[in-house]
Write an enzyme that holds these catalytic residues in place. Structure first.
Site, short mmCIF file in Angstrom:
data_model
loop_
_atom_site.label_atom_id
_atom_site.label_comp_id
_atom_site.label_asym_id
_atom_site.label_seq_id
_atom_site.Cartn_x
_atom_site.Cartn_y
_atom_site.Cartn_z
N GLU A 139 16.45 -7.94 12.84
CA GLU A 139 15.88 -6.89 12.01
C GLU A 139 16.24 -5.51 12.54
O GLU A 139 16.53 -4.59 11.75
CB GLU A 139 14.36 -7.04 11.94
CG GLU A 139 13.69 -6.17 10.88
CD GLU A 139 13.32 -4.77 11.34
OE1 GLU A 139 12.94 -3.96 10.48
OE2 GLU A 139 13.42 -4.47 12.56
N GLU A 140 16.21 -5.32 13.84
CA GLU A 140 16.43 -3.99 14.42
C GLU A 140 17.84 -3.47 14.17
O GLU A 140 18.10 -2.27 14.32
CB GLU A 140 16.13 -3.99 15.92
CG GLU A 140 14.66 -4.18 16.27
CD GLU A 140 13.77 -2.99 15.91
OE1 GLU A 140 14.30 -2.01 15.36
OE2 GLU A 140 12.56 -3.05 16.17
N HIS A 148 9.62 -9.94 12.58
CA HIS A 148 10.85 -9.98 13.37
C HIS A 148 10.52 -10.03 14.86
O HIS A 148 9.61 -9.38 15.35
CB HIS A 148 11.81 -8.84 13.03
CG HIS A 148 11.42 -7.47 13.48
ND1 HIS A 148 11.73 -6.98 14.73
CD2 HIS A 148 10.79 -6.46 12.83
CE1 HIS A 148 11.32 -5.74 14.83
NE2 HIS A 148 10.73 -5.40 13.70
N HIS A 198 9.33 2.98 18.73
CA HIS A 198 10.62 2.98 19.42
C HIS A 198 10.58 3.69 20.76
O HIS A 198 11.62 3.97 21.36
CB HIS A 198 11.73 3.54 18.54
CG HIS A 198 12.14 2.60 17.44
ND1 HIS A 198 13.39 2.61 16.89
CD2 HIS A 198 11.47 1.61 16.81
CE1 HIS A 198 13.48 1.67 15.96
NE2 HIS A 198 12.31 1.05 15.89
#
Length: 350
Positions: free
Chosen positions: A222-223, A71, A322
């Protein structure tokens, strides 16, 4: 196999790709750059309706196809409102660890193509002014973006063309150290764009053809949970190449390729995971097998989207996901080598 990987190529491409703004839904620039890179290799590039890029190369057996997912979307934010003082209030795009964003620079991308700069700050940013400067929670509702323009009101900001819905793209601060550590925001997952092209260059240089057709899927959502939910129907097996997790109760480090047996979406295909472990041992790769407690992948999205596939998840070990992430080139090398071995083996079963 690892010694044949072009390390300089992989690292240079990683540096470039990581530096392109691409929060979920704003991935046109990075997909365009990927399409340009795909043109260096034999295959067919397409885009689907969601903006995902799909690059397919031919295998020895062209009757079946393995999917490899990476991604390209990242975390970020979007303008939610502009307050009376000209401060930009925002809504998150994906699950950034927001205390790590306090003081970070960003690009504000307007819908008419203009770019401005700014800084994410706490609403109590000044220690000499606010008693709670150190203790105020660093979360979106308690933060704002300070625009690098002379603005004193909401109308001043709007006059620049900045509006609700514009993207706020956090600077990645990408750096590759002399000791081969790669530190950057959003290593998850754009680092594996470099892994995929390292694999493609390896195959081209060594004249290696995979056993089956391979479709590389560069997904753009995707996130936020639905990147590869609608895979092309010709894909039988799917390997998500994403970040490997590092931390308490996990085995992986920043130099290894991680093989995920299970994440929050459930276990991955038993036979695929077993084959990946077998190949890692056979090729003497530095690897770990782990269970990720708070994680899902493009493979998870595809299965939840109803696709009839077998699926697995691998990727380089990444620290501080993250937040301010870091991995090591050795992890990319092990990831590329494991993926190369798997694609040559021809893992699809009747």
């Amino acid at each position: 196999m690892r010694e044949a990987i072009d390390a300089a190529y992989v690292k240079a491409l990683a540096q470039e790709i990581l530096s392109i703004d691409s929060p979920s839904g704003y991935c046109q620039s990075v997909i365009k750059r990927i399409e340009q890179e795909c043109a260096l290799y034999d295959g067919e590039f397409q885009r689907d309706n969601k903006g995902n890029g799909i690059f397919t190369i031919a295998g020895k057996d062209r009757s079946q196809t393995i999917g490899v997912g990476v991604h390209v979307d990242t975390l970020g934010a979007m303008v939610r409102s502009i307050d009376e003082q000209g401060r930009i209030r925002f809504t998150p795009v994906g699950g950034l660890i927001w205390p790590t964003a306090d003081g970070e620079y960003c690009n504000i991308r307007t819908r008419d193509g203009r770019t401005y700069t700014g800084t994410f700050l706490s609403l109590s940013a000044a220690a000499h002014v606010y008693k709670d400067a150190k203790s105020r929670p660093r979360e979106p509702e308690q933060m704002y973006v300070r625009l690098d323009e002379v603005v004193e009101s909401a109308e001043d900001v709007r006059s620049l063309g900045i509006a609700v819905g514009d993207y706020l793209c956090i600077e990645t601060k990408t750096k590759i150290t002399d000791s081969d550590f790669i530190k950057s925001r959003f290593i998850d997952d754009k680092i594996n764009v470099a892994s995929v092209f390292g694999l493609l260059k390896l195959f081209a240089a060594k004249k290696i053809q995979p056993q089956y057709n391979v479709s590389f899927v560069f997904s753009t959502y995707e996130e936020v949970g639905h990147g590869a939910a609608c895979l092309p129907t010709h894909i039988r097996e799917f390997i998500a190449v994403d970040m490997g997790c590092i931390g308490d109760d996990l085995s992986c480090n920043e130099r290894q390729v991680s093989i995920c047996a299970k994440d929050s979406s459930g276990p991955y295909d038993y036979q695929m995971v077993s084959k990946l472990i077998e190949l890692a041992k056979e090729h003497q790769l530095d690897y770990a097998v782990d269970v990720y407690p708070f994680y899902s992948s493009d493979a998870s999205a595809a299965m939840k989207g109803g696709r009839d596939i077998r699926a697995a998840l691998i990727g380089p070990g990444v620290d501080a996901s993250h937040g301010m992430e870091r991995t090591h080139y050795k992890a990319l090398e092990n990831t590329i080598a494991l993926l190369a071995a798997y694609l040559q083996e021809g893992a699809i079963r009747a």
